[in-house]
Design an enzyme around this catalytic site. Structure first.
Site, short mmCIF file in Angstrom:
data_model
loop_
_atom_site.label_atom_id
_atom_site.label_comp_id
_atom_site.label_asym_id
_atom_site.label_seq_id
_atom_site.Cartn_x
_atom_site.Cartn_y
_atom_site.Cartn_z
N LYS A 9 -6.01 10.72 4.34
CA LYS A 9 -5.35 11.18 3.13
C LYS A 9 -4.60 10.00 2.51
O LYS A 9 -3.78 9.36 3.17
CB LYS A 9 -4.38 12.31 3.47
CG LYS A 9 -3.61 12.84 2.27
CD LYS A 9 -2.82 14.07 2.64
CE LYS A 9 -1.94 14.53 1.51
NZ LYS A 9 -1.16 15.72 1.86
N LYS A 24 -9.34 12.85 1.44
CA LYS A 24 -8.63 13.37 0.28
C LYS A 24 -7.93 12.22 -0.44
O LYS A 24 -7.27 11.44 0.23
CB LYS A 24 -7.61 14.40 0.76
CG LYS A 24 -6.74 14.97 -0.32
CD LYS A 24 -5.71 15.86 0.28
CE LYS A 24 -4.69 16.18 -0.79
NZ LYS A 24 -3.52 16.83 -0.27
C1 PBG Z 1 0.80 18.47 1.27
C2 PBG Z 1 -0.37 18.55 0.35
C3 PBG Z 1 -0.51 17.94 -0.91
C4 PBG Z 1 -1.77 18.32 -1.39
C5 PBG Z 1 -2.35 19.15 -0.44
N1 PBG Z 1 -1.47 19.26 0.64
C6 PBG Z 1 0.45 17.14 -1.69
C7 PBG Z 1 0.89 15.82 -1.22
O1 PBG Z 1 0.44 15.28 -0.22
O2 PBG Z 1 1.75 15.28 -1.90
C8 PBG Z 1 -2.36 17.90 -2.70
C9 PBG Z 1 -3.52 18.72 -3.17
C10 PBG Z 1 -3.89 18.52 -4.59
O3 PBG Z 1 -3.42 17.61 -5.29
O4 PBG Z 1 -4.68 19.35 -5.07
N2 PBG Z 1 1.20 19.74 1.70
#
Ligand code: PBG
Length: 347
Positions: free
Chosen positions: A218, A271
């Site tokens: 991520k 991601k």
């Molecule tokens: C954290 C989380 C995030 C997203 C999914 N889980 C936000 C982050 O890491 O700041 C982002 C998903 C998206 O942008 O659609 N709980």
């Protein structure tokens, strides 16, 4: 080319016999369908739902078509997804109260806990995935326990997200989701050892059959902007760069994925998706035996919606092209806000 020139070319060489003709297999829709390498299916999609306390639904300006839902509305939305052929949802919660640890995250009557029970009761065959992180629940908006006050650890910056104290909370959250009937837990906080800690917690509580879908790779991406409006989980100060990955790195993605596989992840995720198709491919090739997910994130969704609203792109075509590309890159499963629309367009 004049007839004379054409004649001359022909006399020099019989060029026709030298031409390879891939167009032969593109001549008709039936031929094209026969040789298509990547096929989207509504069963590839996981549909994100934002659940909050209260009644009704609230629109999210930066994500047209996406809502914060009451538990009742979340069930309704899940039913609509199921009718369209999408049989998995991932839940994000917006708690009633926030505090430094995020206590509602593992409360028995927490918003996600209520939503899991309600969806599994009304639609038992729906695969319910839960996001396991702290950022929506903490008053500071960070993904873990901060280095401050009673937890202060000399040698680390004030406000740094502490790794190991956060692991205990993540394990508790995952167990509480499993107790409510979650089918898959998906830790997204990028803490070192999060998969191991959650696996141990689940096993100890008797949930050895609950799979872990790890947000293994991520990135610290600016494409999460609209999500932070939707989930009300923006950090109150600083950023997430001390745990999420640098967008410039891909070798590091292999290291993150390998560690999560070792710790017992059942599925991996990359991601965001669109700006990281190369990463999806590299991780899939390195771990072909594990199902791979990719998260088509909020900013990717918002860009298509905005361009389509201006009439600049054809929403259905651009969306299906995008999802096909993510699958072609190596994703078996795609988390996407387009899931229900895409399922309808595929029919
Ligand atoms: C954290 C989380 C995030 C997203 C999914 N889980 C936000 C982050 O890491 O700041 C982002 C998903 C998206 O942008 O659609 N709980």
């Amino acid at each position: 080319m004049t007839m004379l020139e054409l004649e001359r070319t022909k006399s020099i060489t019989n060029y026709q016999s030298l031409i390879s003709r891939p167009r032969r297999l593109r001549a008709t829709p039936a031929l094209r369908a026969m040789i298509r390498e990547t096929e989207l299916n509504p069963r590839d999609f996981i549909y994100p739902l934002f659940v909050r306390h209260g009644t009704g639904r609230t629109a999210i300006d930066s994500m047209p078509g996406v809502y914060q839902l009451s538990v009742e509305e979340a069930v309704r939305e899940a039913e609509a997804a199921m009718r369209s052929g999408v049989n998995a949802v991932i839940l994000f919660g917006i708690p009633a109260h926030k505090d430094p640890v995020g206590l509602e995250n593992f409360a028995d009557d927490g918003i996600v806990q209520q939503a899991i029970r309600a969806i599994k009761k009304e639609i038992p065959e729906m695969v319910v995935v839960t996001d396991v992180c702290l950022c929506e629940y903490t008053d500071h908006g960070h993904c873990g326990i901060l280095n401050t006050g009673e937890h202060f650890h000399a040698g680390l910056p004030e406000g740094y997200v502490l790794n190991d104290p956060t692991l205990d909370v993540l394990a508790k959250v995952a167990v509480s989701h499993a107790e409510c009937g979650a089918d898959i837990v998906a830790p997204s906080g990028m803490m070192d050892g999060m998969v191991a800690a959650i696996r141990a917690g689940l096993d100890e509580a008797g949930y050895e059959n609950t799979p872990i879908l790890s947000y293994a790779v991520k990135y610290a991406s600016s494409f999460y902007g609209p999500f932070r409006d939707a989930a009300e989980g923006a950090p109150k100060f600083g950023d997430r760069k001390s745990h999420q990955m640098d967008p410039a790195n891909v070798r590091e993605a292999l290291r993150e994925a390998a560690l999560d596989v070792e710790e017992g992840a059942d599925m991996l995720m990359v991601k965001p998706a669109l700006a990281y198709l190369d990463v999806i491919r590299v991780v899939k090739d390195a771990f072909p035996e594990l199902p791979m997910a990719a998260y088509n994130v909020s900013g990717e969704y918002a860009m298509i919606k905005a361009a389509a609203a201006n009439g600049w792109v054809d929403e259905a075509k651009v969306t299906l092209e995008t999802l096909t590309a993510i699958k072609r890159a190596g994703a078996d499963v795609i988390i996407t806000y387009h899931a229900v629309d895409a399922a309808k367009w595929l029919k």
